[in-house]
Enzyme design. Structure first.
Site, short mmCIF file in Angstrom:
data_model
loop_
_atom_site.label_atom_id
_atom_site.label_comp_id
_atom_site.label_asym_id
_atom_site.label_seq_id
_atom_site.Cartn_x
_atom_site.Cartn_y
_atom_site.Cartn_z
N TYR A 142 0.83 -1.21 0.00
CA TYR A 142 0.00 0.00 0.00
C TYR A 142 0.86 1.26 0.00
CZ TYR A 142 -4.68 -1.90 0.95
OH TYR A 142 -5.91 -2.52 0.87
N ASP A 221 -3.00 -18.13 0.12
CA ASP A 221 -4.00 -18.80 -0.73
C ASP A 221 -4.69 -19.91 0.06
OD1 ASP A 221 -1.49 -20.01 -0.72
OD2 ASP A 221 -1.55 -20.64 -2.82
N ASP A 245 -6.30 -7.00 4.27
CA ASP A 245 -7.45 -6.33 3.64
C ASP A 245 -8.36 -7.37 2.99
OD1 ASP A 245 -8.99 -4.20 2.52
OD2 ASP A 245 -7.99 -4.56 0.60
C1 IPM Z 1 -10.31 -1.12 4.28
C2 IPM Z 1 -10.57 -0.48 2.95
C3 IPM Z 1 -9.40 0.41 2.59
C4 IPM Z 1 -8.17 -0.46 2.47
C5 IPM Z 1 -9.58 1.25 1.33
C6 IPM Z 1 -10.84 2.09 1.38
C7 IPM Z 1 -8.38 2.12 1.04
O1 IPM Z 1 -10.82 -1.43 1.98
O2 IPM Z 1 -10.19 -0.38 5.27
O3 IPM Z 1 -10.23 -2.34 4.34
O4 IPM Z 1 -7.91 -1.06 1.42
O5 IPM Z 1 -7.45 -0.57 3.46
MN MN Z 2 -10.84 -3.46 2.74
#
Ligand code: IPM
Ligand code: MN
Length: 372
Positions: A142, A221, A245
């Site tokens: 990220y 996975d 995520d």
């Molecule tokens: C989450 C969301 C966020 C992420 C997005 C909105 C950037 O999906 O908080 O899980 O990917 O972390």
């Molecule tokens: Mn998310």
């Protein structure tokens, strides 16, 4: 207790669900004699519309000067459908996480017994599910360097982790496992990724100081498959940013609705609480969004400040709404109750003192001491 709480409603259904969460916090103030001070600020698409910036300086300053942030949701279709947009609502949330140093994202997943039939998975499979995901939140792919060549034909995102970034969240996850069922599963892709191999090395070493916690490893996975095959096998799952995520959205369907799951994002100086669902723009203004994830996020906030009884009162009132089927249409298509009504019901029942003690009847909510 006095608390300064920054309210960041954001986009879509964010404002509606946050209104209900605030209502519940106000009920807690009244019932338990606390004094919370709320200040609202913009973030996400609405902030771009107003200021051109998804995280305006004033909003960031407010969050830094508050004891806690309660966040709604961000995102809007006009950005989702435009990959060329230079400024995106999500950048606001990512910058906020990074600026506030919220490295540890805690996402508890529990099956609500009254809703067990609503899950797309069979009852026998999901029964007994109670795990917490510790997702690293300020590193990895990220936040690594991003490139796009001039022709716009080649792109890359770097996934980088340092030992320090891994070890600070690993300690939190081990401590959580110690207070729960003493099991920690590190999810990675160590058969392919160098960064995952560093996670294994660092977490294995830290595990030596937590001998009572059984540590195991799963490739991501396989973990995705195991979550659906046998979710009850997990206690604490520790993983990097993007795997966390993806797995937390997957985990959220186990309980029957993504509208139920809260989260806490904790750093050394700051803490933020938010439902894990998104901005659900199709439901905006329709009074159908489920406020429970936001309300349980407020309960995690209370828990974070050691207000256990107060947190339990909120969870218990949520239980009551589920039991009496005072729920939004995502949980019961025939329900005539809306966001506001469900929020009112829960806030009203926070005052019922006899319920505070009655916490085990539904066994839902925050998990035990998930927050350190
Ligand atoms: C989450 C969301 C966020 C992420 C997005 C909105 C950037 O999906 O908080 O899980 O990917 O972390
Ligand atoms: Mn998310």
């Amino acid at each position: 207790m006095k608390l300064k709480i920054a309210l960041l409603p954001g986009d879509g259904i964010g404002p509606e669900v946050l209104t209900q969460a605030k209502k519940c916090l106000q009920a807690v103030e009244e019932a338990f004699n606390h004094s919370f001070h709320y200040t609202e600020a913009v973030v996400g698409a609405i902030a771009i519309d107003k200021t051109g910036d998804p995280l305006p300086e004033d909003t960031l300053k407010l969050c830094k000067n508050s004891d806690a942030v309660l966040f709604g949701a961000i995102g809007a279709p006009k950005y989702d459908n435009d990959p060329t947009a230079k400024v995106r609502p999500e950048q606001g949330l990512l910058r906020l996480r990074s600026e506030l140093g919220l490295f540890s994202n805690i996402r508890p997943v529990k099956v609500f017994p009254t809703l067990i039939e609503k899950s797309p998975l069979r009852k026998e499979i999901i029964s007994g599910t109670d795990f917490t995901i510790y997702r690293e939140l300020t590193g990895g792919i990220y936040f690594g360097e991003k490139t796009l060549n001039e022709a716009g034909t080649v792109a890359s995102d770097l996934c980088e982790y340092s030992e320090m970034e891994i070890s600070r969240i690993a300690h939190m996850a081990f401590k959580a496992a110690k207070s729960r069922r003493n099991k920690l599963t590190l999810v990675d892709k160590a058969n392919v990724l160098e960064s995952s191999r560093l996670w294994r090395k660092v977490v294995t070493k830290i595990g030596e100081s937590y001998p009572e916690v059984a540590l195991d490893f799963l490739f991501v996975d396989n973990a995705a498959m195991q979550l659906i095959l046998n979710p009850a096998q997990f206690d604490v799952i520790l993983t990097e940013n993007m795997f966390g995520d993806i797995l937390s959205d997957e985990g959220s369907v186990i309980g029957g609705s993504i509208g139920l799951l809260p989260s806490a994002s904790i750093g050394t100086e700051n803490a933020m609480f938010e439902p894990i669902h998104g901005s659900y723009p199709q439901a905006k203004g329709l009074d159908i969004a489920n406020p429970i994830a936001a309300i349980l996020s407020a309960a995690m906030l209370l828990d974070h400040f050691g207000l256990d009884e107060e947190a339990r009162a909120v969870v218990s009132a949520v239980n009551k709404s589920l039991k009496k089927n005072i729920v939004t249409p995502d949980l019961d298509a025939k329900s005539k109750y809306g966001t506001n009504h469900v929020g009112n019901f829960i806030a009203d029942h926070i005052m019922d003192s006899e319920d505070h003690l009655n916490i085990n009847d539904e066994n839902i909510g925050l998990g035990k001491s998930t927050i350190i």
